[in-house]
Design a protein around this motif. Structure first.
Motif, mmCIF file in Angstrom:
data_model
loop_
_atom_site.group_PDB
_atom_site.id
_atom_site.type_symbol
_atom_site.label_atom_id
_atom_site.label_comp_id
_atom_site.label_asym_id
_atom_site.label_seq_id
_atom_site.Cartn_x
_atom_site.Cartn_y
_atom_site.Cartn_z
ATOM 1 N N ALA A 82 -21.368 21.644 -24.214
ATOM 2 C CA ALA A 82 -22.029 21.774 -23.815
ATOM 3 C C ALA A 82 -22.596 20.193 -24.630
ATOM 4 O O ALA A 82 -23.284 19.264 -24.793
ATOM 5 N N ASN A 83 -22.224 21.232 -26.044
ATOM 6 C CA ASN A 83 -23.546 19.743 -27.159
ATOM 7 C C ASN A 83 -22.012 18.815 -27.448
ATOM 8 O O ASN A 83 -22.649 17.679 -27.273
ATOM 9 N N THR A 84 -20.618 19.187 -27.622
ATOM 10 C CA THR A 84 -19.489 17.397 -27.172
ATOM 11 C C THR A 84 -19.934 16.959 -26.076
ATOM 12 O O THR A 84 -20.642 15.498 -26.334
ATOM 13 N N ILE A 85 -20.431 17.184 -24.733
ATOM 14 C CA ILE A 85 -20.930 16.046 -23.199
ATOM 15 C C ILE A 85 -22.428 15.790 -24.174
ATOM 16 O O ILE A 85 -22.355 14.573 -23.804
ATOM 17 N N ALA A 86 -22.989 16.811 -24.655
ATOM 18 C CA ALA A 86 -24.514 15.801 -24.958
ATOM 19 C C ALA A 86 -24.044 14.618 -25.815
ATOM 20 O O ALA A 86 -24.857 13.750 -25.566
ATOM 21 N N TRP A 87 -23.412 15.232 -26.931
ATOM 22 C CA TRP A 87 -23.450 13.398 -27.565
ATOM 23 C C TRP A 87 -22.914 12.522 -27.110
ATOM 24 O O TRP A 87 -23.105 11.489 -27.507
ATOM 25 N N ILE A 88 -21.643 12.575 -26.849
ATOM 26 C CA ILE A 88 -20.993 11.800 -25.675
ATOM 27 C C ILE A 88 -21.816 10.964 -24.363
ATOM 28 O O ILE A 88 -21.884 9.705 -24.587
ATOM 29 N N SER A 89 -22.273 11.710 -24.324
ATOM 30 C CA SER A 89 -23.459 10.953 -23.300
ATOM 31 C C SER A 89 -24.670 10.770 -23.313
ATOM 32 O O SER A 89 -24.843 9.743 -23.178
ATOM 33 N N GLY A 90 -24.773 11.489 -25.249
ATOM 34 C CA GLY A 90 -26.095 10.556 -25.544
ATOM 35 C C GLY A 90 -25.677 9.482 -26.429
ATOM 36 O O GLY A 90 -26.696 8.167 -25.619
ATOM 37 N N VAL A 91 -24.487 9.244 -26.708
ATOM 38 C CA VAL A 91 -24.422 7.544 -27.149
ATOM 39 C C VAL A 91 -23.996 6.739 -26.129
ATOM 40 O O VAL A 91 -24.633 5.518 -26.348
ATOM 41 N N ALA A 92 -23.690 7.306 -25.341
ATOM 42 C CA ALA A 92 -23.441 6.108 -24.151
ATOM 43 C C ALA A 92 -24.997 5.696 -23.342
ATOM 44 O O ALA A 92 -24.882 4.434 -23.451
ATOM 45 N N SER A 93 -25.162 6.622 -23.035
ATOM 46 C CA SER A 93 -27.075 6.252 -22.837
ATOM 47 C C SER A 93 -27.807 5.521 -23.939
ATOM 48 O O SER A 93 -27.791 3.997 -23.533
ATOM 49 N N VAL A 94 -27.756 5.710 -24.772
ATOM 50 C CA VAL A 94 -28.210 4.447 -25.796
ATOM 51 C C VAL A 94 -27.975 3.443 -25.802
ATOM 52 O O VAL A 94 -28.555 2.269 -26.043
ATOM 53 N N ASP A 95 -26.378 3.011 -26.068
ATOM 54 C CA ASP A 95 -25.814 2.233 -26.230
ATOM 55 C C ASP A 95 -25.818 1.296 -24.481
ATOM 56 O O ASP A 95 -25.749 0.648 -25.287
ATOM 57 N N TRP A 96 -25.812 2.075 -23.813
ATOM 58 C CA TRP A 96 -26.361 0.884 -22.374
ATOM 59 C C TRP A 96 -27.765 0.273 -22.290
ATOM 60 O O TRP A 96 -27.904 -0.637 -21.883
ATOM 61 N N ILE A 138 -28.735 8.534 -1.843
ATOM 62 C CA ILE A 138 -28.648 7.320 -2.658
ATOM 63 C C ILE A 138 -29.780 7.604 -4.318
ATOM 64 O O ILE A 138 -29.967 7.178 -4.844
ATOM 65 N N ASP A 139 -30.837 8.491 -3.703
ATOM 66 C CA ASP A 139 -32.382 8.795 -4.837
ATOM 67 C C ASP A 139 -32.151 9.457 -5.292
ATOM 68 O O ASP A 139 -32.719 9.974 -6.059
ATOM 69 N N MET A 140 -31.151 10.776 -5.025
ATOM 70 C CA MET A 140 -30.780 12.187 -4.991
ATOM 71 C C MET A 140 -30.100 11.996 -7.031
ATOM 72 O O MET A 140 -29.563 11.492 -6.815
ATOM 73 N N ASN A 141 -31.053 13.312 -7.403
ATOM 74 C CA ASN A 141 -30.505 13.062 -8.940
ATOM 75 C C ASN A 141 -29.230 14.046 -9.120
ATOM 76 O O ASN A 141 -28.862 15.455 -8.260
ATOM 77 N N TYR A 142 -28.415 13.655 -9.595
ATOM 78 C CA TYR A 142 -26.551 14.321 -9.801
ATOM 79 C C TYR A 142 -26.728 14.305 -10.600
ATOM 80 O O TYR A 142 -25.212 14.978 -10.747
ATOM 81 N N THR A 143 -27.186 14.970 -11.552
ATOM 82 C CA THR A 143 -27.593 15.438 -12.717
ATOM 83 C C THR A 143 -26.064 16.541 -12.931
ATOM 84 O O THR A 143 -25.096 16.906 -13.324
ATOM 85 N N VAL A 144 -26.847 18.131 -11.600
ATOM 86 C CA VAL A 144 -26.755 19.133 -11.462
ATOM 87 C C VAL A 144 -24.618 19.063 -11.018
ATOM 88 O O VAL A 144 -23.755 18.921 -11.370
ATOM 89 N N VAL A 145 -24.417 17.360 -10.082
ATOM 90 C CA VAL A 145 -23.234 17.653 -9.609
ATOM 91 C C VAL A 145 -21.834 16.631 -11.156
ATOM 92 O O VAL A 145 -21.121 17.971 -11.241
ATOM 93 N N VAL A 146 -22.722 16.514 -11.898
ATOM 94 C CA VAL A 146 -21.632 15.833 -12.522
ATOM 95 C C VAL A 146 -21.790 16.802 -13.929
ATOM 96 O O VAL A 146 -20.448 17.080 -14.686
ATOM 97 N N LEU A 147 -22.797 17.380 -14.498
ATOM 98 C CA LEU A 147 -22.665 18.684 -15.734
ATOM 99 C C LEU A 147 -22.478 19.681 -14.877
ATOM 100 O O LEU A 147 -21.180 20.293 -15.913
ATOM 101 N N GLY A 148 -22.395 19.868 -14.087
ATOM 102 C CA GLY A 148 -21.891 21.254 -13.345
ATOM 103 C C GLY A 148 -20.098 21.229 -13.367
ATOM 104 O O GLY A 148 -19.915 22.261 -13.922
ATOM 105 N N ALA A 149 -19.766 20.281 -13.180
ATOM 106 C CA ALA A 149 -18.750 19.509 -12.768
ATOM 107 C C ALA A 149 -17.531 19.282 -14.301
ATOM 108 O O ALA A 149 -16.391 20.107 -14.452
ATOM 109 N N LEU A 150 -18.112 18.731 -15.303
ATOM 110 C CA LEU A 150 -17.486 18.950 -16.243
ATOM 111 C C LEU A 150 -17.741 20.075 -17.319
ATOM 112 O O LEU A 150 -16.448 21.063 -17.598
ATOM 113 N N LEU A 151 -18.884 21.768 -16.749
ATOM 114 C CA LEU A 151 -18.984 22.860 -17.151
ATOM 115 C C LEU A 151 -18.136 23.778 -16.561
ATOM 116 O O LEU A 151 -16.667 24.181 -16.816
#
Length: 525
Positions: free
Chosen positions: A124-138, A467-480
């Motif tokens: 979870a912590n590794t995913i958070a840091w990698i997605s965090g880098v992606a979000s800020v650089d984007w 289209i406007d749904m929050n898919y966070t649970v899908v992405v994070l759930g799939a990774l975990l």
């Protein structure tokens, strides 16, 4: 033995007691550790990460109760964030390692569950840091395109391909920067701190100066105006607006991941975690914005510039003034996750050192010339680059990837803090300890993070669509789920071989002598 050598020796002894030999070089002073913690939030530039999706930051603050959310939402969130920070700081003081939250989870959780919890928290912590880098650089890439839009008179609109190209270029440059000798990365923190503080002061002082008196908002608008545009009940709308401050001050542990490169980490890292909040500075920025911004929030959100904060600046500073200030915003944004890539690489290094990530033997290698895990740096860059491609699948697809950051961080933090109290804890406090207030503060922190982890999964509006749904649970759930599949995989699964952090320091007394000798030979180790 010099004072520097003596401090390095004590830090190496503490690390040896935790089971690791000293591989990274001690170079970060107290101010520089603070720099890592402070610049990864970026204060004003972090508030600009609204960019291309309507789920984040200022775009979550303005439509959900408007100025009230921006001012009082920050005040409320700051109380709970401080509780979370103090709980993490206690653990960082007791066990200052680059592994941070997953190391603490294994150390303090019940023996029955600690391997599994350590595995989940580490991923979870590794995913958070990698997605965090992606979000800020984007976000940095989109801020560059916003500058182009302003300079063109708002006629230029960047394509997804152009934005992605800028995003990859920023990532590659961050990889190169973080491959420099650690001594250089430590010293430039002074520049990073100054840039962020001066940018905040420019907004706090500059906004009132350039705003004509007739355009200044009164205290009633700035402090009491509700502006609920998303149709949620006012009370829940205010809760949703907390995502604005919570994302801005999301990662609590960047300083933790450089513990093995910092002098006197057991003392310095906890205070860096706490001091990075700087409530007066960030609240002053919000007050300056609410007193000086346009009262028509709908116009701000629908601006052709595509960046609400850029529109706020443009309406007061004009084209040239906004471009001048925006250039410093871009520099600050770039700086933020130069530090972010540095922290993420240390998390990857520590996790690989314990044999968890694929290619761990490669990722845990430390470059003997600069005493830094260069392979881990480029792993972060390489795994982050493809995430930007999701923009071609639509805004919600890329939004879901980036929005997993907060959820993943809070899963890691809440489990590690709770493990200390719910397991068969052998917790021995470090120099920073809350005493009798430790349990109530930890309880508040864990309950708040659990509650907000649910809130983070709600869509922007109650009347949503596919289209406007929050898919966070899908992405994070799939990774975990994937990480759990690997854990429980028959024969080859981690449950058959993973036993938590791996000691790499054989006979402690013998290797401790070696560490001390090396520390005396090479100044600062």
């Amino acid at each position: 033995m010099s004072r520097t050598d003596e401090r390095a020796r004590r830090d190496a002894e503490l690390l040896a007691r935790l089971g690791y030999k000293q591989e990274l070089k001690h170079v970060f002073t107290p101010l520089e550790v603070f720099g890592i913690a402070f610049t990864t939030i970026g204060l004003f530039s972090s508030m600009l990460w609204v960019v291309f999706i309507r789920r984040f930051f200022l775009v979550y603050g303005l439509p959900n109760d408007g100025p009230v959310a921006m001012v009082w939402g920050w005040a409320v969130a700051s109380i709970f964030i401080l509780c979370c920070a103090m709980s993490i700081a206690e653990l960082a003081s007791a066990a200052p390692t680059a592994g941070g939250v997953y190391f603490w989870t294994y150390s303090f959780a019940s023996p029955r569950w600690r391997s599994l919890l350590c595995w989940i928290v580490g991923y979870a912590n590794t995913i958070a840091w990698i997605s965090g880098v992606a979000s800020v650089d984007w976000a940095c890439a989109v801020q560059i395109t916003a500058a182009a839009s302003i300079s063109s008179g708002q006629t230029y609109i960047a394509t997804n391909a152009q934005t992605y190209g800028i995003y990859v270029a920023i990532l590659l440059s961050h990889g190169l920067v973080c491959s420099l000798p650690t001594t250089i990365l430590a010293r430039v923190q002074h520049l990073y701190i100054a840039t962020n503080i001066y940018l905040c002061l420019a907004v706090i002082v500059g906004f009132p100066i350039v705003t004509h008196k007739q355009n200044m908002n009164n205290a009633r608008f700035a402090l009491t105006t509700f502006k609920n545009l998303n149709s949620w009940p006012d009370s829940f709308s205010f809760v949703l607006s907390l995502l604005y401050p919570l994302w801005t001050i999301s990662g609590l542990d960047p300083g933790v991941h450089i513990s093995e490169e910092a002098f006197n980490a057991a003392v310095i890292v906890p205070w860096a975690i706490l001091s990075r909040k700087l409530p007066p500075l960030r609240n002053s920025v919000n007050l300056s914005l609410t007193f000086c911004m346009d009262t028509n929030i709908e116009n701000i959100l629908s601006s052709p510039i595509g960046q609400p904060m850029a529109e706020i600046l443009f309406s007061r500073f004009g084209q040239k003034g906004t471009l001048g200030l925006w250039s410093f915003v871009g520099i600050a944004q770039y700086i933020i996750f130069a530090s972010g890539v540095l922290a993420a690489s240390r998390q990857v290094f520590a996790f690989s050192r314990d044999g968890v990530l694929p290619l761990s033997s490669i990722l845990s290698c430390v470059n003997k010339t600069i005493h830094a895990p260069i392979n881990a740096v480029w792993f972060v860059v390489i795994t982050t680059a493809p995430l930007g491609l999701l923009v071609f699948a639509g805004a919600q697809a890329i939004s879901a990837v980036f929005s997993v950051t907060l959820n993943a961080f809070y899963i890691a933090y809440s489990v590690s803090v709770a493990a200390r109290w719910l397991g068969n804890s052998t917790f021995k406090p470090g120099p920073f300890h809350l005493g009798r207030y430790s349990l109530p503060i930890s309880t508040i922190a864990v309950l708040f993070m659990i509650f907000m982890n649910v809130v983070f999964l709600f869509p922007t509006t109650p009347n949503t669509s596919a289209i406007d749904m929050n898919y966070t649970v899908v992405v994070l759930g799939a990774l975990l789920v994937l990480s759990l599949v690997w854990y429980y995989l028959p024969v080859y699964g981690a449950m058959h071989w993973f036993t938590g952090p791996v000691r790499n320091i054989g006979d402690e007394s013998e290797l401790m002598t070696q560490v001390v000798v090396e520390g005396c030979v090479e100044k600062g180790i």
